[in-house]
Design a protein around this motif. Structure first.
Motif, short mmCIF file in Angstrom:
data_model
loop_
_atom_site.label_atom_id
_atom_site.label_comp_id
_atom_site.label_asym_id
_atom_site.label_seq_id
_atom_site.Cartn_x
_atom_site.Cartn_y
_atom_site.Cartn_z
N SER A 280 0.85 -1.19 0.00
CA SER A 280 0.00 0.00 0.00
C SER A 280 0.88 1.23 0.00
CB SER A 280 -0.93 0.00 1.22
OG SER A 280 -0.17 0.03 2.41
N PRO A 281 0.45 2.31 -0.64
CA PRO A 281 1.27 3.51 -0.70
C PRO A 281 1.35 4.22 0.65
CG PRO A 281 -0.87 3.93 -1.65
CD PRO A 281 -0.82 2.46 -1.36
N TYR A 282 2.45 4.93 0.87
CA TYR A 282 2.61 5.70 2.10
C TYR A 282 2.49 7.17 1.76
CZ TYR A 282 4.37 7.11 6.66
OH TYR A 282 4.48 7.65 7.90
N ASP A 283 1.51 7.82 2.35
CA ASP A 283 1.24 9.22 2.04
C ASP A 283 1.97 10.12 3.03
OD1 ASP A 283 0.31 11.62 1.21
OD2 ASP A 283 -1.81 11.25 1.68
N ALA A 284 3.22 10.46 2.70
CA ALA A 284 4.03 11.28 3.60
C ALA A 284 3.48 12.69 3.74
CB ALA A 284 5.47 11.33 3.10
N SER A 285 2.69 13.12 2.79
CA SER A 285 2.15 14.48 2.85
C SER A 285 1.22 14.66 4.04
CB SER A 285 1.41 14.82 1.56
OG SER A 285 0.23 14.03 1.43
N ARG A 286 0.74 13.56 4.62
CA ARG A 286 -0.16 13.65 5.77
C ARG A 286 0.60 13.80 7.08
NH1 ARG A 286 -3.20 9.36 6.97
NH2 ARG A 286 -4.85 10.66 7.87
N GLY B 105 5.25 16.74 6.57
CA GLY B 105 4.95 16.53 5.15
C GLY B 105 5.97 15.75 4.36
N ARG B 106 6.86 15.02 5.02
CA ARG B 106 7.87 14.26 4.28
C ARG B 106 8.43 13.13 5.13
NH1 ARG B 106 13.00 15.31 6.10
NH2 ARG B 106 13.30 17.19 7.37
N THR C 67 5.04 12.11 13.52
CA THR C 67 4.17 10.95 13.32
C THR C 67 3.46 10.53 14.60
OG1 THR C 67 5.70 10.16 11.64
CG2 THR C 67 4.10 8.58 12.47
N THR D 141 -1.58 12.89 12.29
CA THR D 141 -1.46 13.21 10.88
C THR D 141 -2.38 14.38 10.56
OG1 THR D 141 -3.14 11.57 10.32
CG2 THR D 141 -0.83 10.88 10.19
#
Length: 250
Positions: free
Chosen positions: A201-207, A211-212, A245, A249
Motif C-alpha cells: 500500500s502507498p505511504y502518504d508522507a504528505s499527511r 509533510g515528508r 508521526t 497526521t
C-alpha cells in the motif's frame, strides 16, 4: 570536533541510518567500528568514512548472538584501546497479522531488535567503565509508542528497547555511563521501502506534520548529539525523531 579522540561502535552500520551515523561520528573525530551482519556493506561504509578522512574498521557481526556482540566490543578494544559510544541501530521489521506470524519470525524480530541491545550493552559496559564512562544510544522506533497495523512483533520489541534503556540508565549512571533512546519514524531507508512493499500500500508522507519522510542523517544527528558533551546531563531520555508521526497526521 565533538568526538575527537573517542571510539564508537555502531551496529547495523552497513547501510541506511547506521551508515549515516557512522559517517557523522567519524566526521566529528570518532574512530568507528562499523558492525553489520553483511560484511560487504560494512566494508563499503568503512571505505566511505576513510575516503572522507575518517577512521573506521568493518566487522562482521550477528549481534543477535553473544559472540557477535562481543566481537564488536573486542574490535574497539583491540584497535582503539577504548569505547566511548555505542549506538545500537541494528533492526528488522515485520508486518503480519498475529495469526500468521510464526514462532521463528517472532523470535527473529525480538532477537535482532531487542536481545541484541542487551547483548551489546552487556559486552560494552565493562570496557566503558574501564575507560572512564561513555554513552549508549539505543535506536527504538516511534512504533514503540504509536504502532500502526500489523506491527505486533516489531512494536513489542521496540517498546522493550525503550524500557530497557530507561532501566539501564539507572544501573550504569554511577559509572559515568549515560543511556538514551532514539525513536525514529518513517525514514528513507531500504528497510522502510521493503516494509511498504510487504504492506502493498502507498505511504502518504504528505499527511505527516512535516509533510515528508525523514533522512537517515537526521536520525544519526540525534545519536551524535546524545553521545556528545552537549548531552552530558542527559540519561534515560527517549527522543522521538519522526516528523511528528507520533503526534498525529494532517
Amino acid at each position: 570536533m565533538r568526538l575527537l579522540g573517542t571510539a564508537a561502535v555502531i551496529t547495523g552500520a552497513g547501510r541506511g541510518q547506521g551508515a549515516a551515523t557512522a559517517a557523522l561520528f567519524a566526521a566529528e573525530g570518532a574512530s568507528v567500528v562499523v558492525g553489520d551482519i553483511d560484511l560487504d556493506a560494512a566494508t563499503r561504509t568503512a571505505k566511505t568514512v576513510a575516503d572522507a578522512g575518517g577512521t573506521a574498521i568493518a566487522v562482521h557481526a550477528d549481534v543477535s548472538t553473544a559472540n557477535g556482540a562481543e566481537a564488536l566490543i573486542e574490535a574497539a578494544s583491540e584497535n582503539f584501546g577504548r569505547l566511548d559510544a555505542l549506538v545500537n541501530n541494528a533492526g528488522v521489521a515485520l508486518f503480519k497479522q498475529i495469526e500468521d506470524i510464526t514462532e521463528e519470525e517472532w523470535d527473529r524480530v525480538v532477537d535482532i531488535d531487542l536481545k541484541s541491545v542487551f547483548l551489546t550493552c552487556r559486552a560494552a559496559i565493562p570496557l566503558m567503565r574501564a575507560t572512564g564512562g561513555g554513552s549508549v544510544v539505543n535506536v527504538a522506533s516511534a512504533a514503540a509508542m504509536k504502532p500502526i497495523r500489523l506491527q505486533t512483533a516489531y512494536a513489542a520489541a521496540k517498546a522493550g528497547v525503550v524500557q530497557f534503556t530507561r532501566a539501564l540508565s539507572l544501573d550504569v549512571g554511577g559509572y559515568g555511563i549515560r543511556a538514551n533512546c532514539v525513536c525514529p519514524g518513517p525514514i528513507d531507508t531500504e528497510m522502510l521501502h521493503a516494509s511498504l512493499s510487504e504492506l502493498a500500500s502507498p505511504y502518504d508522507a504528505s499527511r505527516l506534520p512535516l509533510g515528508r519522510i525523514g533522512k537517515p542523517a537526521e536520525v544519526g544527528a540525534v545519536s551524535l548529539f546524545l553521545c556528545s558533551p552537549e548531552a552530558s546531563y542527559m540519561t534515560g531520555a527517549v527522543l522521538t525523531v519522526d516528523g511528528g508521526t507520533s503526534v498525529g497526521t494532517r
